[in-house]
Write a protein that holds these residues in place. Structure first.
Motif, PDB file in Angstrom:
ATOM      1  N   THR A 133     -12.685 -32.148  -4.031  1.00 12.32           N
ATOM      2  CA  THR A 133     -12.686 -31.448  -3.254  1.00 12.32           C
ATOM      3  C   THR A 133     -14.212 -31.750  -2.820  1.00 12.32           C
ATOM      4  O   THR A 133     -14.374 -32.532  -3.958  1.00 12.32           O
ATOM      5  CB  THR A 133     -12.591 -30.211  -3.536  1.00 12.32           C
ATOM      6  OG1 THR A 133     -12.963 -30.022  -5.207  1.00 12.32           O
ATOM      7  CG2 THR A 133     -10.752 -30.053  -3.710  1.00 12.32           C
ATOM      8  N   SER A 135      -1.218 -21.403   3.055  1.00  9.40           N
ATOM      9  CA  SER A 135      -1.884 -20.372   3.829  1.00  9.40           C
ATOM     10  C   SER A 135      -1.373 -20.615   5.364  1.00  9.40           C
ATOM     11  O   SER A 135      -1.279 -19.929   5.923  1.00  9.40           O
ATOM     12  CB  SER A 135      -3.495 -20.999   3.904  1.00  9.40           C
ATOM     13  OG  SER A 135      -4.351 -21.880   4.645  1.00  9.40           O
ATOM     14  N   ARG A 149      -4.554 -25.084   0.334  1.00  9.47           N
ATOM     15  CA  ARG A 149      -4.114 -24.825   1.820  1.00  9.47           C
ATOM     16  C   ARG A 149      -3.530 -25.105   2.053  1.00  9.47           C
ATOM     17  O   ARG A 149      -2.901 -23.907   3.548  1.00  9.47           O
ATOM     18  CB  ARG A 149      -5.655 -26.284   2.391  1.00  9.47           C
ATOM     19  CG  ARG A 149      -5.205 -26.993   3.473  1.00  9.47           C
ATOM     20  CD  ARG A 149      -6.784 -27.409   4.057  1.00  9.47           C
ATOM     21  NE  ARG A 149      -7.439 -27.964   3.606  1.00  9.47           N
ATOM     22  CZ  ARG A 149      -7.862 -28.661   3.637  1.00  9.47           C
ATOM     23  NH1 ARG A 149      -8.285 -29.157   5.107  1.00  9.47           N
ATOM     24  NH2 ARG A 149      -9.459 -29.427   3.632  1.00  9.47           N
ATOM     25  N   THR A 159      -7.956 -19.562   0.455  1.00  4.89           N
ATOM     26  CA  THR A 159      -8.767 -20.913   1.194  1.00  4.89           C
ATOM     27  C   THR A 159      -7.869 -20.002   2.560  1.00  4.89           C
ATOM     28  O   THR A 159      -6.600 -19.406   2.804  1.00  4.89           O
ATOM     29  CB  THR A 159      -7.403 -22.430   1.703  1.00  4.89           C
ATOM     30  OG1 THR A 159      -8.311 -23.066   0.617  1.00  4.89           O
ATOM     31  CG2 THR A 159      -7.421 -22.952   2.829  1.00  4.89           C
ATOM     32  N   SER A 173      -9.597 -24.431   8.848  1.00  2.00           N
ATOM     33  CA  SER A 173      -9.533 -23.741   7.803  1.00  2.00           C
ATOM     34  C   SER A 173     -10.550 -23.232   6.802  1.00  2.00           C
ATOM     35  O   SER A 173     -11.255 -24.368   7.197  1.00  2.00           O
ATOM     36  CB  SER A 173      -8.582 -24.655   6.185  1.00  2.00           C
ATOM     37  OG  SER A 173      -7.275 -24.940   7.089  1.00  2.00           O
ATOM     38  N   THR A 216      -6.717 -19.815   6.665  1.00  2.00           N
ATOM     39  CA  THR A 216      -6.540 -20.620   7.804  1.00  2.00           C
ATOM     40  C   THR A 216      -5.997 -20.043   9.447  1.00  2.00           C
ATOM     41  O   THR A 216      -4.959 -18.792   9.084  1.00  2.00           O
ATOM     42  CB  THR A 216      -5.563 -21.311   7.112  1.00  2.00           C
ATOM     43  OG1 THR A 216      -6.233 -22.226   6.591  1.00  2.00           O
ATOM     44  CG2 THR A 216      -5.066 -22.927   8.611  1.00  2.00           C
ATOM     45  N   GLU A 262     -12.486 -23.275   3.010  1.00  2.94           N
ATOM     46  CA  GLU A 262     -11.820 -22.715   1.282  1.00  2.94           C
ATOM     47  C   GLU A 262     -13.050 -22.282   1.017  1.00  2.94           C
ATOM     48  O   GLU A 262     -14.313 -23.133   1.436  1.00  2.94           O
ATOM     49  CB  GLU A 262     -11.503 -24.122   1.770  1.00  2.94           C
ATOM     50  CG  GLU A 262     -11.189 -24.924   0.112  1.00  2.94           C
ATOM     51  CD  GLU A 262     -10.880 -27.036   0.468  1.00  2.94           C
ATOM     52  OE1 GLU A 262      -9.910 -26.526   0.434  1.00  2.94           O
ATOM     53  OE2 GLU A 262     -12.164 -26.920  -0.459  1.00  2.94           O
TER      54      GLU A 262
END
Lengths: 152, 1013
Positions: free
Chosen positions: B588, B600, B597, B690, B627, B692, B629
């Motif tokens: 990440t 989501s 994610r 997260t 998204s 989205t 995050e």
């Protein structure tokens, strides 16, 4: 040189007093900013147009209010015009009177309208004399070979 | 009994009517005069007509009263007294009714008792009479016997012994007689002979001595054994008997004496006397003849007392009634024949008795032995009625009170509602005013920043100014958002469709949060897929709002780690799901784990259906998936369901700690919905959230006209042209972060290579296969091994290829930067602060590389969006009836280089703006005499529409119209009062925007830039 700087000083004092006393507001500054080499007479042009217009409007207002039956719509339209032009040149006090004038108009209050008319005339003449004086000073400065100082 | 039932029915009917009435009263919400009237009519039981009539009248009345009522909200007391009066009347009335019912029922009971008594009494009297008559007849028969066998035969067939025996044996025939005796008529002349014959002298009755001389005698010769003592007594000597005898022989009928004490038994008795005649007399014989013909007298003693007793015993109801028998011959002094002498004023019945003697009158008096029982039925009924009436009254009263209370409450509520509405109006006004008040100075600030931008600034200053400007703009837009919140709630929000640059928007958002993220040490990054077109058509403000909301939330709750915004096409994400999967949670932006994610968007419909087909159908549509995050604290599980509920926050402490109203996410959800998208989130406590969302935009590049496109590419390339063709190397072990960095650098037209460590990087540079101009190193990499880093830096210096690659450090927070740099000695690499943004990156690169001509930027080429640029050479029509205003507006526009034409009314404007014309824009006053700005605009739009359609239909040749097929001149309203309503009005009649009078540079710029960009 002495004369010029004195005149310039006088001019500045006078101008600040105009702002301080609320005769003029920022809009007048904006107006002055719009004046440049390409358009050197802009302010005077606008202001004299304002005077011309205002005389006409005030006359019309007087006659309109002297009618037996007052046409408030017409009066309101005239005052609206007056308000627009006065705010365009930054004649703040005239503009403020115009605002209350319109309120009276809305209430159809003849007395209030008359009072406002007197007031607006008074304010107009005040600002006219001030501006005339201002332009005169300007002319004098220019005639003396100085440049008009800018505020702000 | 029937009476009782009928009363019950009546009462029931009454109640039914009352209930109906009460229900009607309740339903009409009314009370007053009509109510009383109503009761009365009900009572009178008048037929339907009157009822209906009254009803109509009443409903009319009630309306009036009701209406009246509003004028007298304070008339509660009046109504209360009314209801009280009504209640009192009601109760009083029913007390009377119940008393009446009591009286009626008890009188019925008494009546019935009386009847029973009468019938019992009569029955007894009749029986007594009958038995008496039987005895009477028998005595009469005996008189005939005597006349036949005593007087008719000579010698007599009857002597005392025979008579006594006969009478004894036939005593059962005469149940009422205690004895019979026969006295013979003896004249004085015959006395001696008679006495001799009988062997005794005639004695006087009371003294029992010899009778003095009389005209005639009536000595008893035969007597039943029970009264044998009367033999030889002269019947004419007793006063009663004498009268009896005389009457009997004169009338020829049985005659009764008054009751008297019998001589021996001392009981009350009467004597019945029959005369015995010598011959059969005709029925119409005169009394004198009868007296002449009299032979003797037969008397029977009746023991009345025992007689009645016997009779009553026979009837066996002796207990229930008491019987008195009186001889009432003398009315003033009736003689009691039977019964105790009770002076009881209670109920009594008198039956007449006829014992066959017209001279004597007898009566039987009967009364009940027991006192009459309490009339329980009547008492209970009347009490019942009273109770029910009271209850009904209570219900009625309670109802009235309740109604009154409810009405009062209602009015109170009305009042409150009015006040609330007033407050709401005031709030809106306040918001409008305040936001206007804030906007005005903000415009000043923005304008000044504009002007500041025009002055000679170095790059950093420019970036600062731009940030300040961006923030100011954001503030203004937030104010607008506050205003729009109401719109969203009322569903009036409509999205704009303007062309915008998504990347620029995200840069803006980043700048907005840059300060905060640097302060917190949180890494902020954006990655936008290159498949997304440069220009999109949609509502940039709203899109930005969503992103800002989500970012704002993220940054609030994130203390370390990163916030990463990614924008992709939906199709891209769908096809690369597998690819995403392999990028493990370690990979990440900041190396911290994040919530997956993909979770989501699990619920998104676009993914549920076989989505790809639905997108591809319209190639012009761009489906974005965005998204945000973060590695923040996450949302507690229990709060998940209400994340999108307005004004809901995870806990009350949240708003204290982090501020905010809690409407952000709900607004975002609405906005996403308006963009045909969906929003979802995944959140793991302590790991992060997260969010989205998807949104549908139109591709802005495809249907652009060529000129504008050119213009834009020039604009954007102004930044990047200096770097075009350069090559950069990014040293970053984390691919995700490297990708984000690469995205930004590539935007400047720089070719980017990514390596994961310094050695690798150096080998690429050293190999010389590529001429690397810029090396960007992550702070993390630099700090890891400072010695290596320093070596790397010095090695770079040594590379001899014109000039060595420039070294930059990409860093997150100010603090960490300072610690690492000094060791690098004089080769201090330049530091670029994250978050990366194209403009900032360009500025940083420029500063350290001295690329390009600085003067370029000074003249406003880089910001380039100054008013002068926009307006230079444009032909603009200004319409205002006020000459002064006209002159000022024209002056202002001219100052920015515009070519201004002025007209003073709407009609001239219409004729000037009739296609084809040369104007690029029109500023129009709204309030004008004759024809206002709205009307003028409407007409201009009509004409334009006409021309456009005709051109498109080929009716008009496009050449005549300067090859423009779709005419739409931007018209901006000029207005003194900038309020939302005016804005809407402007848009409604076809205007494109509005500027306030007198002109403010910032606002003018914003409006104008929408058309001339």
């Amino acid at each position: 040189m002495d004369v010029v700087s004195q005149l310039q000083r006088q001019f500045l004092d006078f101008t600040t007093s105009l702002y301080r006393e609320g005769f003029l507001d920022d809009q007048f500054v904006q107006l002055q900013k719009l004046q440049d080499e390409s358009n050197p007479e802009f302010v005077i042009e606008v202001v004299s147009l304002f005077f011309e217009d205002s005389e006409k409007l005030l006359n019309n207002l007087s006659t309109a209010l002297q009618q037996h039956i007052v046409d408030y719509k017409q009066v309101d339209a005239l005052v609206h015009q007056f308000k627009g032009s006065s705010s365009s040149i930054g004649a703040q006090r005239v503009k403020n009177v115009c605002v209350s004038f319109r309120n009276y108009c809305e209430e159809k209050n003849v007395e209030g309208c008359f009072r406002c008319l007197q007031q607006v005339k008074h304010e107009y003449h005040l600002v006219k004399s001030r501006l005339d004086a201002l332009f005169k000073l300007e002319q004098q400065i220019l005639a003396a070979g100085g440049s008009v100082p800018m505020i702000a | 009994m029937i009476h009782v039932i009928s009363i019950g029915l009546k009462v029931g009917h009454l109640f039914l009517m009352l209930c109906c009435w009460i229900v009607s009263v309740i339903s009409m919400n009314w009370l007053g005069n009509g109510g009383v009237m109503d009761i009365k009519t009900d009572f009178l039981g008048d037929g339907g007509k009157l009822w209906v009539k009254l009803w109509e009248k009443m409903s009319g009345n009630s309306f009036k009263v009701h209406h009246h009522y509003y004028q007298y909200i304070g008339s509660k007391r009046v109504r209360k007294t009314w209801s009280w009066k009504l209640l009192v009347i009601w109760v009083a009335f029913f007390i009377i009714v119940s008393l009446w019912v009591y009286w009626y029922m008890s009188s019925q009971a008494v009546e019935k008792r009386k009847e029973t008594l009468a019938s019992m009494c009569d029955e007894r009297a009749r029986m007594l009479q009958d038995q008496f008559n039987v005895s009477l007849n028998h005595v009469q028969a005996m008189s005939i016997l005597i006349s036949t066998f005593h007087h008719g035969m000579n010698p007599s067939a009857i002597d005392q012994r025979t008579f006594a025996r006969y009478t004894d044996r036939t005593a059962f025939e005469r149940p009422l007689t205690s004895g019979v005796a026969y006295a013979v008529r003896v004249l004085h002349s015959e006395r001696e002979q008679f006495e001799r014959q009988q062997g005794w002298t005639i004695r006087q009755m009371d003294t029992l001595e010899e009778t003095p001389v009389q005209e005639e005698y009536a000595p008893v010769i035969f007597a039943q054994d029970t009264i044998a003592h009367v033999v030889s007594l002269d019947m004419l000597s007793g006063k009663e008997d004498r009268e009896n005898v005389l009457r009997a022989r004169a009338s020829g009928k049985g005659v009764l004496t008054a009751p008297f004490r019998l001589i021996k038994s001392n009981r009350l008795g009467v004597i019945l006397t029959f005369a015995v005649y010598k011959t059969d007399l005709p029925s119409n014989a005169t009394p004198l003849e009868r007296i002449q013909e009299t032979d003797g007298y037969l008397g029977g003693v009746f023991d009345i007392e025992s007689l009645v007793e016997k009779l009553l015993q026979q009837l066996a109801s002796k207990q229930t009634i008491l019987v008195n028998v009186y001889d009432t011959t003398n009315l003033s002094n009736p003689i009691s024949m039977y019964g105790s002498n009770i002076t009881d004023e209670g109920l009594q019945h008198v039956s007449g008795l006829n014992f066959g003697d017209p001279f004597r009158k007898h009566e039987m008096h009967c009364r009940f032995k027991q006192k009459p029982p309490w009339p329980w039925l009547a008492i209970m009924t009347s009490i019942g009625i009273l109770v029910i009436a009271m209850l009904v009254g209570h219900i009625f009263h309670a109802t009235v009170n309740r109604i009154a209370k409810v009405e009062d409450d209602y009015h109170e509520m009305e009042e409150l509602k009015k006040r609330a509405e007033a407050a709401d109006v005031a709030k809106s006004q306040f918001l409008a005013t305040v936001s206007h008040e804030i906007r005005t100075p903000m415009n000043g600030v923005l304008g000044m920043l504009d002007m500041l931008m025009d002055t000679d600034l170095d790059v950093t200053q420019q970036d600062h100014v731009r940030t300040a400007q961006g923030s100011g703009k954001a503030l203004v837009s937030i104010i607008n958002e506050v205003l729009d919140q109401a719109k969203i709630e009322s569903g009036k929000l409509e999205l704009e469709a303007v062309r915008f640059d998504l990347r620029a928007i995200l840069d803006d958002v980043l700048s907005l949060f840059a300060g905060k993220s640097q302060e917190k040490g949180v890494e902020l990054a954006v990655y936008i897929s290159d498949k997304i077109p440069e220009m999109l058509i949609g509502d940039p403000g709203r899109f930005r709002q969503i992103i800002t909301n989500l970012m704002g939330n993220s940054i609030k709750f994130t203390e370390r780690g990163h916030i990463f915004i990614t924008v992709h096409l939906v199709e891209e994400v769908m096809h690369s799901i597998e690819v995403e999967t392999e990028s493990s949670s370690k990979n990440t932006l900041s190396g911290l784990p994040v919530a997956d994610r993909r979770q989501s968007w699990v619920g998104f419909k676009t993914f549920g259906q076989e989505g790809s087909t639905s997108f591809s159908s319209s190639s012009d549509l761009v489906n974005l998936i965005v998204s945000v995050e973060d590695t923040g604290s996450g949302i507690p599980l229990e709060a998940h369901p209400r994340v999108f509920t307005p004004f809901m926050q995870v806990g009350p402490s949240i708003s204290r700690i982090h501020g905010g109203t809690g409407i952000g996410l709900s607004i975002s959800k609405c906005l996403v919905g308006l963009m045909d998208g969906e929003i979802g989130f995944v959140s793991l406590p302590k790991i992060g959230s997260t969010f989205t969302f998807t949104a549908v935009f139109t591709n802005g590049c495809s249907n652009l006209n060529e000129q504008k496109k050119q213009h834009i590419s020039n604009q954007s390339s102004a930044v990047s042209s200096d770097f075009r063709g350069m090559k950069a190397l990014v040293v970053d072990p984390r691919s995700v972060r490297a990708k984000a960095s690469r995205y930004h650098i590539q935007r400047l037209g720089i070719h980017v290579d990514v390596v994961c460590d310094l050695n690798h990087g150096f080998s690429i540079i050293g190999s010389g296969s590529k001429a690397i101009d810029i090396v960007l190193i992550e702070q993390e990499v630099w700090d890891k091994d400072l010695a290596l880093s320093t070596l790397f830096a010095s090695n770079l210096k040594k590379i001899d290829r014109g000039f060595p690659p420039k070294l930059f450090l990409l860093t997150n927070s100010i603090g960490s930067t300072r610690s690492g740099i000094p060791t690098a000695g004089n080769d201090t690499p330049s530091v670029i602060m994250k978050p990366l943004r194209a403009s900032m990156l360009a500025a940083s690169l420029q500063r350290s590389m001295n690329v390009g001509n600085k003067g370029n930027y000074r003249n406003g080429e880089l910001p380039s969006l100054s008013l002068r640029n926009l307006l230079l050479g444009r032909r603009i029509l200004v319409v205002d009836d006020n000459n002064v205003n006209l002159l000022v507006a024209a002056g202002a526009l001219k100052k920015y280089g515009a070519d201004v034409v002025c007209v003073d009314n709407g009609k001239k404007a219409i004729s000037l703006l009739e296609p084809p014309h040369q104007f690029d824009a029109c500023f129009m006053d709204i309030q004008m005499p004759e024809m206002d700005g709205f009307e003028a605009t409407r007409r201009i739009r009509d004409k334009e529409y006409n021309v456009s359609t005709r051109i498109q239909h080929g009716e008009l040749s496009a050449e005549t119209y300067r090859n423009v097929s779709s005419w739409h001149v931007p018209i901006m309203a000029m207005t003194a009062d900038v309020i939302q309503a005016t804005n809407e009005e402007c848009l409604k009649c076809g205007m494109d925007g509005y500027v306030s009078k007198p002109f403010e540079a910032g606002q003018l710029y914003r409006e104008v830039s929408r058309f001339f960009l």
